[in-house]
Design an enzyme around this catalytic site. Structure first.
Site, PDB file in Angstrom:
ATOM      1  CG  HIS A   1      -1.123  -2.085  -6.914  1.00 52.34           C
ATOM      2  ND1 HIS A   1      -0.213  -2.799  -7.959  1.00 52.34           N
ATOM      3  CD2 HIS A   1      -0.991  -2.696  -5.845  1.00 52.34           C
ATOM      4  CE1 HIS A   1       0.745  -3.683  -7.598  1.00 52.34           C
ATOM      5  NE2 HIS A   1       0.270  -3.948  -6.369  1.00 52.34           N
TER       6      HIS A   1
ATOM      7  CD  GLN B   1       0.555  -9.667  -2.227  1.00 50.99           C
ATOM      8  OE1 GLN B   1       2.216  -9.955  -2.770  1.00 50.99           O
ATOM      9  NE2 GLN B   1      -0.378  -8.870  -2.571  1.00 50.99           N
TER      10      GLN B   1
ATOM     11  CB  VAL C   1       6.498  14.013  -0.325  1.00 53.73           C
ATOM     12  CG1 VAL C   1       6.892  15.071   0.710  1.00 53.73           C
ATOM     13  CG2 VAL C   1       7.125  12.792  -0.482  1.00 53.73           C
ATOM     14  CG  ASP C   2       0.131  14.641   0.383  1.00 57.57           C
ATOM     15  OD1 ASP C   2       1.188  13.998  -0.612  1.00 57.57           O
ATOM     16  OD2 ASP C   2      -0.960  14.954   0.026  1.00 57.57           O
TER      17      ASP C   2
ATOM     18  CB  THR D   1       1.763 -12.473   0.817  1.00 56.78           C
ATOM     19  OG1 THR D   1       1.440 -12.814  -0.305  1.00 56.78           O
ATOM     20  CG2 THR D   1       3.321 -12.262   0.723  1.00 56.78           C
TER      21      THR D   1
ATOM     22  CB  THR E   1     -12.282  -1.891   8.685  1.00 55.60           C
ATOM     23  OG1 THR E   1     -11.334  -0.691   9.389  1.00 55.60           O
ATOM     24  CG2 THR E   1     -12.373  -2.474   9.151  1.00 55.60           C
TER      25      THR E   1
ATOM     26  CB  ALA F   1      -2.227  -6.702  -5.972  1.00 57.82           C
TER      27      ALA F   1
ATOM     28  CG  ASP G   1      -2.355  -1.014   1.606  1.00 56.53           C
ATOM     29  OD1 ASP G   1      -2.291  -1.256   0.093  1.00 56.53           O
ATOM     30  OD2 ASP G   1      -1.720  -1.871   2.123  1.00 56.53           O
TER      31      ASP G   1
ATOM     32  CG  HIS H   1       4.758  16.605  -3.536  1.00 62.63           C
ATOM     33  ND1 HIS H   1       5.315  16.639  -2.394  1.00 62.63           N
ATOM     34  CD2 HIS H   1       5.389  16.273  -4.276  1.00 62.63           C
ATOM     35  CE1 HIS H   1       6.740  16.948  -2.066  1.00 62.63           C
ATOM     36  NE2 HIS H   1       6.857  16.480  -3.631  1.00 62.63           N
TER      37      HIS H   1
END
Length: 419
Positions: free
Chosen positions: A43, A223, A329-330, A238, A294, A41, A13, A397
């Protein structure tokens, strides 16, 4: 050919998909190669126009016209989930995803019987759940190891009689072990697998070697290294090799060993979905993740301070990287800090692959230890680079390709701005 392999150096993640999408947006990429994991997965890619898709089996470059996906033999393929994913891609403007897909015939199939068995085992663990995604990927791998000559594989979709026999044996074995499974009869499944075989290009190993010579390929991991089947913190792992190893094997088979740039992905806040060690976890951190919440099988999405101890371990396990991509980073503010050591443990030392008793003992120590937190850094890329001893070549960012910057973007752009 400037091939790149993208691997997560955490618990997953961290944003591998956004990095893959960026690479496909900023230069001509022939194929995104998935080389581990399966339909579990997730993404997430968000485009500037607001379109969003959670990539599971298709490569995260699929929004980019012409970019292909190849599911290598190390991927556990779920044709039923793949069809649903293709339908969603079509609904967000990508009608040709299946036309751009190739699948290695040696890959294992994840079936409704694997999924049902996976969920039955996880429910039986009660409060000691491992945090499985509940999609049967690990169950398919375990069955393939126990019955390598009888496990259903992608190529069997071209052979209905063989597939029927293998699915029946699979169902009967799992039923004898676990009791009745919440899964359809074998003959009800066969038409879907036959349709998959008619619609998708099922290929052998030579296809990938040709693709690697035809143009740039991006290897997209699934993962994270801290969940690796051999070096992760057992049993919260995993059933997949999450390091660069599978990608390196595929490159070596094509006579291109060592030719891909190795890119490790991290986020400023170390996260974990589900149970298991997260030494720096801090419930006071004010973070949420709109694409990770969750769910009934994995549990809740957890946040911690940047764990340089665990990420250094992942770097060693993975054999090092050429550069780091630092995402989120933001989100880095004064409340987010860096952990460079634990209270009562030294450096985490990788052990021999396969020593799961050692990994389980390490897990117990990690569940008991506490982090020593340093101050929030003024310059996150510099602090991460110093802590891990590797250059940060990309920072993110925000979710879209345009919100990425750094030397890697400049190296790949070649006059094209991220879209």
């Amino acid at each position: 050919m400037n091939h790149v392999t993208v691997v997560d150096l955490g618990y997953g993640d961290a944003g591998k998909g956004t990095v893959v999408d960026l690479l496909c947006a900023t230069r001509q990429v022939h194929t995104v190669v998935r080389f581990n994991g399966g339909a579990q997965a997730a993404h997430n890619i968000v485009l500037r126009d607001g379109r969003h898709h959670t990539f599971a089996q298709f490569g995260a470059g699929t929004f980019r016209p012409g970019v292909r996906t190849h599911l290598a033999r190390h991927v556990v393929v779920d044709p039923l989930a793949l069809a649903a994913e293709a339908d969603h891609l079509a609904s967000v403007g990508v009608p040709d995803a299946l036309d751009r897909l190739t699948v290695d015939g040696e890959a294992l199939l994840a079936t409704p019987y694997h999924r049902a068995a996976n969920r039955a085992r996880e429910i039986a663990r009660g409060a000691d759940r491992h945090g499985s995604c509940g999609l049967g990927v690990g169950e398919a791998v375990a069955y393939g190891l126990a019955h390598p000559d009888e496990a259903p594989r992608v190529a069997d979709c071209h052979r209905p009689a063989v597939l029927r026999r293998r699915l029946t044996a699979l169902r009967d074995r799992l039923t004898a072990e676990l009791g009745p499974l919440d899964a359809p009869p074998v003959d009800d499944c066969l038409p879907a697998y036959a349709a998959f075989a008619r619609r998708v290009a099922i290929v052998d190993r030579t296809w990938l070697a040709s693709a690697l010579r035809a143009g740039t390929c991006v290897f997209e991991g699934a993962q994270g290294v801290l969940l690796d089947e051999w070096h992760g913190f057992h049993p919260y792992t995993t059933w997949s090799t999450t390091t660069f190893a599978n990608a390196e094997t595929l490159l070596a088979e094509a006579g291109m060993a060592g030719t891909a740039q190795r890119l490790g992905v991290l986020r400023t806040t170390t996260t974990r979905h589900g149970p298991g060690p997260l030494v720096t976890e801090d419930a006071a951190l004010p973070f949420t993740d709109r694409h990770n919440g969750t769910n009934p099988w994995q549990g809740r999405f957890r946040f911690g301070h940047f764990d340089a101890v665990a990420h250094r371990y992942a770097l060693e396990v993975a054999g090092g990287v050429d550069g780091l991509a630092l995402t989120h980073v933001d989100l880095a503010g004064p409340e987010l800090r860096i952990c460079r050591r634990y209270e009562d443990m030294g450096r985490l030392v990788p052990g021999p692959a396969g020593d799961l008793d050692r990994q389980a003992a390490l897990t117990q120590r990690l569940l008991r230890t506490r982090p020593v937190l340093g101050e929030a850094p003024a310059d996150w890329p510099a602090a991460v680079s110093e802590a891990l001893g590797a250059p940060v070549v990309l920072t993110s960012h925000g979710p879209t390709a345009r919100e990425k910057e750094g030397p890697l973007v400049n190296a790949f752009c070649r006059g094209r701005a991220p879209a």
